[in-house]
Design a protein around this motif. Structure first.
Motif, PDB file in Angstrom:
ATOM      1  N   THR A   4     -30.403 -31.414  47.773  1.00 37.22           N
ATOM      2  CA  THR A   4     -30.748 -30.479  46.697  1.00 37.22           C
ATOM      3  C   THR A   4     -32.056 -30.843  46.007  1.00 37.22           C
ATOM      4  N   LEU A   7     -34.207 -27.838  45.405  1.00 34.67           N
ATOM      5  CA  LEU A   7     -33.672 -27.000  44.324  1.00 34.67           C
ATOM      6  C   LEU A   7     -33.978 -27.638  42.970  1.00 34.67           C
ATOM      7  N   GLY A 278     -23.106 -22.799  40.506  1.00 39.71           N
ATOM      8  CA  GLY A 278     -23.646 -21.725  41.349  1.00 39.71           C
ATOM      9  C   GLY A 278     -23.837 -20.441  40.578  1.00 39.71           C
ATOM     10  N   LEU A 281     -26.932 -20.745  38.533  1.00 39.32           N
ATOM     11  CA  LEU A 281     -28.115 -20.607  39.382  1.00 39.32           C
ATOM     12  C   LEU A 281     -28.345 -19.154  39.773  1.00 39.32           C
ATOM     13  N   ASP A 282     -27.261 -18.467  40.130  1.00 36.08           N
ATOM     14  CA  ASP A 282     -27.400 -17.072  40.520  1.00 36.08           C
ATOM     15  C   ASP A 282     -27.918 -16.219  39.363  1.00 36.08           C
ATOM     16  N   THR A 285     -31.729 -15.542  38.996  1.00 30.25           N
ATOM     17  CA  THR A 285     -32.433 -14.522  39.781  1.00 30.25           C
ATOM     18  C   THR A 285     -32.591 -13.228  39.000  1.00 30.25           C
ATOM     19  N   VAL A 568     -35.740 -20.865  43.657  1.00 30.52           N
ATOM     20  CA  VAL A 568     -34.334 -21.192  43.382  1.00 30.52           C
ATOM     21  C   VAL A 568     -33.424 -20.393  44.306  1.00 30.52           C
ATOM     22  N   ARG A 569     -33.723 -19.109  44.476  1.00 32.02           N
ATOM     23  CA  ARG A 569     -32.899 -18.268  45.339  1.00 32.02           C
ATOM     24  C   ARG A 569     -32.926 -18.751  46.793  1.00 32.02           C
ATOM     25  N   ARG A 572     -31.002 -22.077  47.035  1.00 30.23           N
ATOM     26  CA  ARG A 572     -29.647 -22.023  46.489  1.00 30.23           C
ATOM     27  C   ARG A 572     -28.596 -22.419  47.531  1.00 30.23           C
TER      28      ARG A 572
END
Length: 603
Positions: A4, A7, A278, A281-282, A285, A568-569, A572
């Motif tokens: 990671t 990321l 997660g 993180l999502d 976007t 990031v996307r 991910r």
């Protein structure tokens, strides 16, 4: 966590881009933009970065909810010790308390979670702005409970701190009561949890015995209507608490067992952490591109303010051009001095022998009166300076009016201060000196033009009869050769002057050279005046430049934010979000799923 690093790099770059004041002006819903930026930066600092750096670290469950829901009482009851101070006064929780087992104390005393909050230890109330860390032998390893301030506190700092804690949590233990479960504020937080796939359980506390079924049923209905039908729901009846303000152990045992199963099963704990991580993180976007658009909106607002000033000063330059050609410069004093220069024969006498001119100058010296050509040059210079001042005053007034008509402009003027804003509406105090210097330099330039053009031997002879100064004066007047704006006898006088000066200049230099010289004189004057106006304009543009200097919104900020979101996307996938079977179960034995996509535990 292995794999990671890319990321983490993307998140660190995103966090760096959020430093500084990205929203300095009132453009759009700037309060919401600033709040979104603070929340994003806070979640990166408090949760995303530290959690991604230590994916297997102890789980943090934040106990949050409305005023009077019984959060502190529930924490004490779950721990079996007086670790927080419940009470009837509101707000009760002034500073958050984090309870952890002895094995995890060192981790939470460090700046691994919520690094911006100073740590304090010991019992009692936490001080505002600090995180009090206490240990409890009864709390299982791998779990910490944080008692958050009220999400609907009357104290703004408490509300913001509650939101900060919830954003830093791996798991929300959201507490509400039979009296408050339908309030809108809690549902705003619950919907945020749904949007970000935050691991969540709801505790319906303080429910009268005869209302348990209808209240629980209604809350379950509302959860389902808000896309949270799979969230574990626990019910705690209303009872008189035991001494020390704790609830009977059997009433909170379902919640304690559920938390214990999470900690006992490393796979379940990891699944919760990964799901919440997660989901956070999502959410980037969506949140980061929205922030980038807000930054662009901010820069557009700044650019529009700059363009308004530029238009005002461009209009000022156009007004000066009109003043050069509409005959206004030949009014008043200039016209009178021209009459002295022409009507009294001074111009004709200047064509006589050099002795005649020397005689006139001696007479002027003895009588202390300037020669007519000098008075004409001074009058022309004064007229030009007055035109420049009027132009600058009107441009400043237009600029101030344009800024005052927009929220962003009013905001910027307010930053400048009332007195400074008032001064911006007129020309600066140094303008008269700048205008005088520009006119003086221009007149010197015209003299140099005449000297340079008269360097030819034949031209020199013709020039000698009139003199450089007199010829330069005629060239200055030729630059404004027009009768526009004049009436009556003024037209005749000015028109005659124009024709006479034009003929004399043509006799010396030739008609094409005169047109070229006059155009060069006009353009040089325009250039100098434009420079003066540009200096004046900087009083406005300097305020805007100050907004764009570091740490303001740089030109590439919006693009860089979008690139961070894309990075990031793309990275991910390095975070393993696979669901873990055999996870913990809720109070009714149903499988516990930590996000909105599993079955709802509890009945």
């Amino acid at each position: 966590m292995a794999g990671t690093s890319g990321l983490l790099d993307a998140l660190r770059e995103l966090r760096r881009r959020l430093d500084g004041e990205l929203f300095p002006l009132s453009v759009g819903d700037v309060a919401a933009d600033r709040r979104a930026c603070r929340e994003l930066a806070g979640q990166l600092d408090d949760y995303l970065l530290p959690r991604l750096e230590a994916i297997d670290a102890p789980l943090l469950a934040v106990v949050g909810g409305s005023t009077g829901a019984g959060k502190s009482t529930l924490v004490n009851s779950l721990v079996g010790a007086d670790v927080t101070v419940p009470g009837v006064l509101r707000p009760t929780t002034l500073g958050p308390t984090l309870v952890t087992g002895p094995a995890d104390e060192e981790w939470f005393l460090g700046r691994n979670v919520l690094p911006g909050l100073p740590r304090v230890t010991g019992h009692g109330r936490g001080e505002p702005g600090t995180l009090r860390v206490v240990t409890a032998e009864t709390l299982p390893a791998g779990l910490a409970l944080a008692d958050a301030p009220d999400i609907d506190s009357v104290v703004t700092a408490n509300r913001e701190l509650a939101a900060q804690l919830l954003a830093a949590a791996d798991l929300w233990l959201f507490v509400t009561s039979a009296a408050r479960y339908a309030d809108e504020v809690p549902w705003g937080f619950l919907r945020d949890a749904r949007e970000r796939s935050t691991a969540l359980a709801v505790v319906l506390n303080r429910v009268p015995g005869d209302a348990i079924d209808p209240v629980r049923g209604d809350l379950a209905r509302l959860l389902a209507a808000n896309g949270l039908g799979d969230v574990p729901l626990f019910t705690v009846p209303e009872v008189d608490p035991l001494e020390h303000g704790r609830l009977p152990a059997d009433l909170v045992r379902p919640v304690a067992d559920w938390l214990g199963e999470i900690c006992a099963d490393a796979r379940s704990r990891a699944a919760i952490v990964r799901r919440t991580l997660g989901g956070a993180l999502d959410s980037l976007t969506v949140r980061v591109p929205a922030l980038a658009e807000a930054v662009e909106r901010q820069r557009r607002g700044i650019r529009e303010l700059r363009e308004a000033v530029e238009r005002a000063y461009d209009a000022g330059m156009a007004a000066f051009d009109d003043g050069m050609s509409d005959g206004s410069l030949l009014r008043g004093e200039v016209l009178a001095r021209w009459q002295d220069f022409v009507g009294t024969g001074e111009l004709m006498r200047s064509l006589e022998a050099r002795v005649g001119r020397i005689r006139d100058r001696i007479v002027a010296l003895l009588t202390a009166r300037p020669a007519p050509d000098t008075r004409l040059r001074v009058a022309l210079g004064s007229g030009l300076e007055a035109l420049i001042r009027a132009t600058a005053d009107r441009a400043a007034e237009r600029s101030l009016e344009a800024w005052s008509a927009t929220p962003a402009g009013r905001d910027l003027l307010a930053r400048a201060g009332v007195v400074a804003a008032g001064r911006l509406g007129r020309a600066s105090a140094v303008l008269p000196d700048r205008a005088a210097a520009a006119v003086r330099d221009w007149q010197g330039y015209v003299l140099d033009l005449v000297r340079a053009e008269g360097a030819d031997r034949r031209t020199t002879a013709r020039l000698a009869s009139l003199g450089v100064n007199g010829t330069a004066l005629l060239l200055m007047l030729a630059a404004f050769a027009s009768t526009g704006g004049l009436t009556g006898i003024e037209v005749g006088i000015a028109g005659g002057a124009s024709v006479l000066s034009q003929k004399l200049l043509e006799a010396i230099f030739g008609d094409q050279a005169v047109r070229t010289l006059a155009e060069r004189a006009r353009q040089d004057l325009r250039r100098r005046v434009r420079g003066v106006l540009d200096e004046e304009m900087t009083r406005f543009t300097a305020l805007l430049d100050g907004l764009l200097e570091a740490p303001g919104p740089a030109e590439d900020t919006a693009r860089a934010l979008r690139e961070c979101a894309r990075a990031v996307r793309e990275r991910r996938h390095t975070l393993d979000l696979a669901a873990t079977p055999g996870g913990p179960r809720d109070e009714d034995g149903a499988a516990m799923h930590s996000g909105p996509h599993g079955r709802r535990g509890g009945t």
